[in-house]
Motif scaffolding. Structure first.
Motif, PDB file in Angstrom:
ATOM      1  N   GLU A  72       2.789 -26.548 -26.352  1.00  0.00           N
ATOM      2  CA  GLU A  72       1.657 -26.784 -27.249  1.00  0.00           C
ATOM      3  C   GLU A  72       1.296 -28.263 -27.277  1.00  0.00           C
ATOM      4  OE1 GLU A  72      -0.084 -24.407 -28.654  1.00  0.00           O
ATOM      5  OE2 GLU A  72       1.249 -22.883 -27.801  1.00  0.00           O
ATOM      6  N   LEU A  73       0.007 -28.545 -27.271  1.00  0.00           N
ATOM      7  CA  LEU A  73      -0.486 -29.920 -27.310  1.00  0.00           C
ATOM      8  C   LEU A  73      -0.004 -30.663 -28.542  1.00  0.00           C
ATOM      9  CD1 LEU A  73      -2.325 -32.224 -26.318  1.00  0.00           C
ATOM     10  CD2 LEU A  73      -4.251 -31.044 -27.403  1.00  0.00           C
ATOM     11  N   SER A  74       0.067 -29.973 -29.674  1.00  0.00           N
ATOM     12  CA  SER A  74       0.433 -30.610 -30.944  1.00  0.00           C
ATOM     13  C   SER A  74       1.833 -31.225 -30.900  1.00  0.00           C
ATOM     14  CB  SER A  74       0.342 -29.606 -32.094  1.00  0.00           C
ATOM     15  OG  SER A  74       1.173 -28.487 -31.834  1.00  0.00           O
ATOM     16  N   PHE A  75       2.754 -30.638 -30.124  1.00  0.00           N
ATOM     17  CA  PHE A  75       4.096 -31.219 -30.014  1.00  0.00           C
ATOM     18  C   PHE A  75       4.018 -32.641 -29.480  1.00  0.00           C
ATOM     19  CE2 PHE A  75       7.552 -32.324 -27.111  1.00  0.00           C
ATOM     20  CZ  PHE A  75       8.647 -32.289 -27.967  1.00  0.00           C
ATOM     21  N   TYR A  76       3.204 -32.835 -28.440  1.00  0.00           N
ATOM     22  CA  TYR A  76       3.113 -34.139 -27.773  1.00  0.00           C
ATOM     23  C   TYR A  76       2.335 -35.150 -28.615  1.00  0.00           C
ATOM     24  CZ  TYR A  76       4.909 -31.379 -23.939  1.00  0.00           C
ATOM     25  OH  TYR A  76       5.698 -30.560 -23.171  1.00  0.00           O
ATOM     26  N   SER A  77       1.274 -34.709 -29.262  1.00  0.00           N
ATOM     27  CA  SER A  77       0.515 -35.634 -30.110  1.00  0.00           C
ATOM     28  C   SER A  77       1.346 -36.036 -31.331  1.00  0.00           C
ATOM     29  CB  SER A  77      -0.822 -35.027 -30.536  1.00  0.00           C
ATOM     30  OG  SER A  77      -0.644 -33.786 -31.175  1.00  0.00           O
ATOM     31  N   ASP A  78       2.123 -35.102 -31.870  1.00  0.00           N
ATOM     32  CA  ASP A  78       3.001 -35.433 -33.003  1.00  0.00           C
ATOM     33  C   ASP A  78       4.062 -36.453 -32.591  1.00  0.00           C
ATOM     34  OD1 ASP A  78       1.618 -33.710 -34.633  1.00  0.00           O
ATOM     35  OD2 ASP A  78       3.113 -32.102 -34.564  1.00  0.00           O
ATOM     36  N   LYS A  79       4.618 -36.270 -31.413  1.00  0.00           N
ATOM     37  CA  LYS A  79       5.631 -37.201 -30.914  1.00  0.00           C
ATOM     38  C   LYS A  79       5.068 -38.619 -30.764  1.00  0.00           C
ATOM     39  CE  LYS A  79       9.656 -35.193 -29.930  1.00  0.00           C
ATOM     40  NZ  LYS A  79      10.966 -35.746 -30.361  1.00  0.00           N
ATOM     41  N   LEU A  80       3.775 -38.702 -30.423  1.00  0.00           N
ATOM     42  CA  LEU A  80       3.134 -39.996 -30.209  1.00  0.00           C
ATOM     43  C   LEU A  80       2.406 -40.499 -31.454  1.00  0.00           C
ATOM     44  CD1 LEU A  80       1.712 -39.304 -26.640  1.00  0.00           C
ATOM     45  CD2 LEU A  80       3.666 -40.740 -27.223  1.00  0.00           C
ATOM     46  N   SER A  81       2.463 -39.707 -32.502  1.00  0.00           N
ATOM     47  CA  SER A  81       1.840 -40.077 -33.798  1.00  0.00           C
ATOM     48  C   SER A  81       0.338 -40.356 -33.650  1.00  0.00           C
ATOM     49  CB  SER A  81       2.550 -41.292 -34.406  1.00  0.00           C
ATOM     50  OG  SER A  81       3.916 -41.018 -34.621  1.00  0.00           O
ATOM     51  N   ILE A  82      -0.335 -39.517 -32.857  1.00  0.00           N
ATOM     52  CA  ILE A  82      -1.782 -39.609 -32.712  1.00  0.00           C
ATOM     53  C   ILE A  82      -2.377 -38.203 -32.823  1.00  0.00           C
ATOM     54  CG2 ILE A  82      -1.771 -41.705 -31.301  1.00  0.00           C
ATOM     55  CD1 ILE A  82      -2.130 -39.974 -28.827  1.00  0.00           C
ATOM     56  N   THR A  83      -3.678 -38.118 -32.933  1.00  0.00           N
ATOM     57  CA  THR A  83      -4.326 -36.809 -33.031  1.00  0.00           C
ATOM     58  C   THR A  83      -4.417 -36.142 -31.662  1.00  0.00           C
ATOM     59  OG1 THR A  83      -6.561 -37.672 -32.691  1.00  0.00           O
ATOM     60  CG2 THR A  83      -5.721 -37.649 -34.969  1.00  0.00           C
ATOM     61  N   ASN A  84      -4.601 -34.840 -31.680  1.00  0.00           N
ATOM     62  CA  ASN A  84      -4.810 -34.104 -30.428  1.00  0.00           C
ATOM     63  C   ASN A  84      -5.994 -34.669 -29.652  1.00  0.00           C
ATOM     64  OD1 ASN A  84      -2.705 -32.423 -31.079  1.00  0.00           O
ATOM     65  ND2 ASN A  84      -3.971 -30.635 -31.557  1.00  0.00           N
ATOM     66  N   ASN A  85      -7.049 -34.995 -30.376  1.00  0.00           N
ATOM     67  CA  ASN A  85      -8.264 -35.500 -29.746  1.00  0.00           C
ATOM     68  C   ASN A  85      -8.030 -36.852 -29.068  1.00  0.00           C
ATOM     69  OD1 ASN A  85     -11.123 -35.301 -29.178  1.00  0.00           O
ATOM     70  ND2 ASN A  85     -11.402 -36.939 -30.682  1.00  0.00           N
ATOM     71  N   ALA A  86      -7.319 -37.735 -29.773  1.00  0.00           N
ATOM     72  CA  ALA A  86      -7.034 -39.062 -29.214  1.00  0.00           C
ATOM     73  C   ALA A  86      -6.157 -38.949 -27.964  1.00  0.00           C
ATOM     74  CB  ALA A  86      -6.347 -39.936 -30.257  1.00  0.00           C
ATOM     75  N   LEU A  87      -5.178 -38.060 -28.004  1.00  0.00           N
ATOM     76  CA  LEU A  87      -4.314 -37.875 -26.837  1.00  0.00           C
ATOM     77  C   LEU A  87      -5.103 -37.291 -25.668  1.00  0.00           C
ATOM     78  CD1 LEU A  87      -1.580 -37.923 -25.466  1.00  0.00           C
ATOM     79  CD2 LEU A  87      -1.061 -35.715 -26.524  1.00  0.00           C
TER      80      LEU A  87
END
Length: 276
Positions: free
Chosen positions: A182-197
């Motif tokens: 899931e995309l949200s796992f990676y954006s959460d790890k990087l502390s950014i939004t899905n859109n920004a990632l």
């Protein structure tokens, strides 16, 4: 078919084209080509390296000749020869790099000459033909690896730094793709939004994070099917799928055939046979 040279026109490749063989595509001109539905622009003299069941589509501004070398993994195994030609992970099986290379006119004409030599040896079929053809393939891959390495080193040495979030996403994906889809796992790890990632990754790799997650899973699936004797059920479990049926549907949607059919067509690598 273990080895073949085929000539096409760009107009022949306006719709998806794929094969169970490794392919080296040589052509010139300008326009757009897509590999697995990802678009790339091209200009001048070009060479493209495709793994089995990668989908190619090409739109040219003029109807040019295209020369394609097909070779089956049983004939020339890129994994087995990886010490001699560092093409696996550079020319083939790298989801982060453009699969094509712009080459010089001299290299284009030289590789085209090698294609013609392969065609001649394949038609004659004397006792040394197989060894000679493998040497020609190795030379073509070596030229491609040298050219691609030069391009990558040039890009790495210039002043442009890679996008930090995109680079961190790549590291995270390599570490977690088997368990985190899931995309949200990676954006959460990087502390950014899905859109920004998504914006950062698309700018760096010309693909969205979701596309890269899918491609990384499929790439590993293909490797395990080709380089091991593990069952489809075992492979599905290793890649974090709840059952082999869901994995098979996922694989077929991306590749166009089932894992079982892929293994039948592409075969079990000589590397797997040696390691038994």
């Amino acid at each position: 078919m273990e080895i073949k040279i085929q000539n096409y026109h760009t107009s022949d490749l306006l719709s998806d084209f794929s094969t169970e063989n490794y392919s080296v595509v040589l052509w010139k001109g300008s326009g757009i080509y897509s590999v697995d539905d990802i678009n790339y622009s091209y200009y001048g003299y070009n060479i493209l390296f495709l793994s089995p069941y990668q989908k190619l589509k090409l739109a040219s501004e003029s109807d040019e000749n295209i020369h394609i070398l097909f070779f089956h993994g049983d004939f020339y195994c890129i994994e087995y020869h990886k010490e001699e030609v560092a093409c696996n992970g550079l020319l083939f099986n790298n989801i982060y790099l453009n699969p094509g290379i712009e080459i010089t006119k001299e290299n284009y004409e030289y590789i085209l000459e090698l294609f013609n030599h392969i065609k001649k040896e394949e038609s004659e079929k004397h006792q040394f033909s197989e060894s000679i053809i493998k040497t020609y393939i190795q030379l073509i891959l070596a030229i491609g690896s040298k050219q691609k390495s030069s391009i990558e080193n040039s890009m790495a040495s210039n002043d442009k730094l890679p996008n930090k979030n995109a680079a961190e996403f790549q590291k995270l994906l390599e570490a977690h793709f088997k368990s985190q889809k899931e995309l949200s796992f990676y954006s959460d790890k990087l502390s950014i939004t899905n859109n920004a990632l998504s914006k950062a990754v698309k700018k760096e790799f010309t693909k969205t994070p979701t596309q890269l997650i899918n491609e990384r899973i499929i790439l590993e699936s293909k490797k395990l099917l080709h380089l091991t004797y593990r069952s489809v059920k075992e492979i599905a479990s290793e890649l974090g799928f709840a059952d082999e049926f869901y994995f098979s549907r996922y694989f077929k949607k991306s590749v166009g055939c089932s894992p079982k059919k892929y293994r039948e067509k592409v075969g079990i690598s000589v590397v797997a046979k040696i390691s038994m």
